[in-house]
Design a protein around this motif. Structure first.
Motif, PDB file in Angstrom:
ATOM      1  N   PRO A 146       0.801  -1.276  -0.009  1.00 30.85           N
ATOM      2  CA  PRO A 146       0.025  -0.063   0.152  1.00 30.85           C
ATOM      3  C   PRO A 146       0.745   1.282  -0.237  1.00 30.85           C
ATOM      4  O   PRO A 146       1.864   1.400   0.608  1.00 30.85           O
ATOM      5  CB  PRO A 146      -0.733  -0.086   1.423  1.00 30.85           C
ATOM      6  N   LEU A 147       0.654   2.277  -0.775  1.00 30.24           N
ATOM      7  CA  LEU A 147       1.364   3.580  -0.788  1.00 30.24           C
ATOM      8  C   LEU A 147       1.407   4.324   0.369  1.00 30.24           C
ATOM      9  O   LEU A 147       1.962   5.171   0.186  1.00 30.24           O
ATOM     10  CB  LEU A 147       1.110   4.317  -2.246  1.00 30.24           C
ATOM     11  N   THR A 148       0.593   3.873   1.101  1.00 27.70           N
ATOM     12  CA  THR A 148       0.448   4.753   2.692  1.00 27.70           C
ATOM     13  C   THR A 148       1.505   3.927   3.577  1.00 27.70           C
ATOM     14  O   THR A 148       1.806   4.263   4.896  1.00 27.70           O
ATOM     15  CB  THR A 148      -0.890   4.632   3.207  1.00 27.70           C
ATOM     16  N   GLU A 149       2.051   2.795   3.145  1.00 29.70           N
ATOM     17  CA  GLU A 149       2.794   1.897   4.028  1.00 29.70           C
ATOM     18  C   GLU A 149       4.442   2.318   3.927  1.00 29.70           C
ATOM     19  O   GLU A 149       5.003   2.427   5.241  1.00 29.70           O
ATOM     20  CB  GLU A 149       2.757   0.452   3.729  1.00 29.70           C
ATOM     21  N   ARG A 150       4.998   2.547   2.938  1.00 28.67           N
ATOM     22  CA  ARG A 150       6.465   3.044   2.571  1.00 28.67           C
ATOM     23  C   ARG A 150       6.380   3.777   1.228  1.00 28.67           C
ATOM     24  O   ARG A 150       5.641   3.588   0.497  1.00 28.67           O
ATOM     25  CB  ARG A 150       7.372   1.799   2.571  1.00 28.67           C
ATOM     26  N   PRO A 151       7.461   4.924   1.246  1.00 24.85           N
ATOM     27  CA  PRO A 151       7.660   5.230   0.060  1.00 24.85           C
ATOM     28  C   PRO A 151       7.868   4.246  -1.265  1.00 24.85           C
ATOM     29  O   PRO A 151       8.554   3.440  -1.012  1.00 24.85           O
ATOM     30  CB  PRO A 151       8.888   6.448   0.220  1.00 24.85           C
ATOM     31  N   MET A 152       7.205   4.597  -2.337  1.00 23.63           N
ATOM     32  CA  MET A 152       7.275   3.666  -3.514  1.00 23.63           C
ATOM     33  C   MET A 152       8.627   4.054  -3.930  1.00 23.63           C
ATOM     34  O   MET A 152       9.364   4.961  -4.071  1.00 23.63           O
ATOM     35  CB  MET A 152       6.371   4.034  -4.472  1.00 23.63           C
TER      36      MET A 152
ATOM     37  N   ARG B  31      -4.977  -2.920  -3.741  1.00 19.04           N
ATOM     38  CA  ARG B  31      -4.011  -2.799  -2.637  1.00 19.04           C
ATOM     39  C   ARG B  31      -3.347  -1.615  -2.546  1.00 19.04           C
ATOM     40  O   ARG B  31      -2.972  -1.372  -1.191  1.00 19.04           O
ATOM     41  CB  ARG B  31      -3.281  -3.992  -2.988  1.00 19.04           C
ATOM     42  N   LEU B  32      -2.859  -0.951  -3.679  1.00 17.41           N
ATOM     43  CA  LEU B  32      -2.141   0.028  -3.477  1.00 17.41           C
ATOM     44  C   LEU B  32      -2.750   1.061  -2.500  1.00 17.41           C
ATOM     45  O   LEU B  32      -1.994   1.949  -1.943  1.00 17.41           O
ATOM     46  CB  LEU B  32      -1.661   0.654  -4.882  1.00 17.41           C
ATOM     47  N   LEU B  33      -4.111   1.243  -2.723  1.00 18.96           N
ATOM     48  CA  LEU B  33      -4.832   2.270  -2.236  1.00 18.96           C
ATOM     49  C   LEU B  33      -5.250   1.954  -0.907  1.00 18.96           C
ATOM     50  O   LEU B  33      -6.203   2.626  -0.240  1.00 18.96           O
ATOM     51  CB  LEU B  33      -5.936   2.899  -3.122  1.00 18.96           C
ATOM     52  N   THR B  34      -4.903   0.748  -0.475  1.00 21.74           N
ATOM     53  CA  THR B  34      -5.297   0.402   0.953  1.00 21.74           C
ATOM     54  C   THR B  34      -4.912   1.265   1.910  1.00 21.74           C
ATOM     55  O   THR B  34      -3.776   1.760   2.029  1.00 21.74           O
ATOM     56  CB  THR B  34      -5.010  -1.083   1.251  1.00 21.74           C
ATOM     57  N   GLN B  35      -5.804   1.622   2.970  1.00 28.13           N
ATOM     58  CA  GLN B  35      -5.388   2.370   3.886  1.00 28.13           C
ATOM     59  C   GLN B  35      -4.931   1.836   5.386  1.00 28.13           C
ATOM     60  O   GLN B  35      -5.574   0.614   5.591  1.00 28.13           O
ATOM     61  CB  GLN B  35      -6.498   3.372   4.349  1.00 28.13           C
ATOM     62  N   PRO B  36      -3.977   2.351   6.168  1.00 23.32           N
ATOM     63  CA  PRO B  36      -3.728   1.679   7.087  1.00 23.32           C
ATOM     64  C   PRO B  36      -4.894   1.473   8.255  1.00 23.32           C
ATOM     65  O   PRO B  36      -5.761   2.513   8.157  1.00 23.32           O
ATOM     66  CB  PRO B  36      -2.670   2.603   7.965  1.00 23.32           C
TER      67      PRO B  36
ATOM     68  N   MET C  98     -11.200   6.310  -3.722  1.00 22.81           N
ATOM     69  CA  MET C  98     -10.698   5.444  -5.079  1.00 22.81           C
ATOM     70  C   MET C  98     -10.413   4.087  -4.589  1.00 22.81           C
ATOM     71  O   MET C  98     -10.477   3.298  -5.700  1.00 22.81           O
ATOM     72  CB  MET C  98      -9.186   6.177  -5.140  1.00 22.81           C
ATOM     73  N   GLY C  99     -10.062   3.785  -3.613  1.00 16.12           N
ATOM     74  CA  GLY C  99      -9.912   2.136  -3.217  1.00 16.12           C
ATOM     75  C   GLY C  99     -11.371   1.798  -3.543  1.00 16.12           C
ATOM     76  O   GLY C  99     -11.398   0.227  -3.927  1.00 16.12           O
ATOM     77  N   ARG C 100     -12.490   2.230  -3.220  1.00 18.04           N
ATOM     78  CA  ARG C 100     -13.729   1.586  -3.328  1.00 18.04           C
ATOM     79  C   ARG C 100     -14.051   1.323  -4.643  1.00 18.04           C
ATOM     80  O   ARG C 100     -14.677   0.563  -5.230  1.00 18.04           O
ATOM     81  CB  ARG C 100     -14.775   2.507  -2.683  1.00 18.04           C
ATOM     82  N   LEU C 101     -13.570   2.384  -5.622  1.00 19.72           N
ATOM     83  CA  LEU C 101     -13.650   2.287  -6.965  1.00 19.72           C
ATOM     84  C   LEU C 101     -13.334   1.018  -7.442  1.00 19.72           C
ATOM     85  O   LEU C 101     -13.750   0.547  -8.399  1.00 19.72           O
ATOM     86  CB  LEU C 101     -13.167   3.555  -7.640  1.00 19.72           C
TER      87      LEU C 101
END
Lengths: 123, 123
Positions: A24-30, A116-121, B114-117
């Motif tokens: 997830p892009l909220t987890e660590r910098p890509m 999954r990328l957009l999953t939030q913590p 966006m995740g929901r989309l």
């Protein structure tokens, strides 16, 4: 900067093609390489007509559609075909010719990866 | 085609701003108006540098970062600022000036939307 398109990959189940694996892009910098691949998919959805076509295919009965099924977006059929090609090049759709028509299908593993990328913590 | 930017909206909890409400794009074809707004957000993430910056802010301690924290993406600080502005214009980041620096924060309701989309139907 490296031009390598190589990404860490995961092996999906059921013998599907490998998919770009990103946390997830909220987890660590890509990393630069991860961002290169993921940005290509986001960019493909970054056009209103393409997004509607993608949604039309994704929500169509049986999860697949031909151009004949989804031309109701206010653009010409060649334009529809052009956008479907772009979505295919970005790895978001697969296609198969059957008789007169080419049928498009959403690549579920890629959609899952983007989700999954957009999953939030967890809060 | 209508140029209206009006979308069906949901009222988020905790007094946050309203967010564009869209069903998963696998559920039904998106309307032109829905696609207009959603495509703007996808497009903002459709650039590798912007995606890395977004991820850098999203994954930074406390969920926020200033330019000083996230300039490690191989582009100049003015370019970083330019991309952060684009992300802000797309509604993906909010910003607040505190002293010398502007701090950026990911808009959680938009990320959730966006995740929901990209949510897939149950198998």
């Amino acid at each position: 900067m490296s031009n390598a398109k190589v990404l860490p990959l995961i092996e999906p189940a059921d013998g599907q093609d490998v998919v770009p694996c990103c946390s997830p892009l909220t987890e660590r910098p890509m990393t630069a390489d991860e961002a290169q691949v993921a940005a290509r998919m986001f960019k493909a959805l970054g056009d209103p007509v393409r997004l509607r076509l993608f949604s039309a295919v994704a929500s169509h009965e049986g999860g697949e559609a031909c151009v004949c099924d989804i031309s109701d977006v206010g653009v010409s059929q060649p334009t529809v075909s052009h956008h479907l090609k772009k979505l295919k090049e970005a790895g978001l759709l697969t296609s198969e010719r059957r008789g007169t028509w080419v049928y498009y299908r959403v690549e579920p593993s890629v959609l899952a990866g983007m989700g999954r990328l957009l999953t939030q913590p967890a809060a």
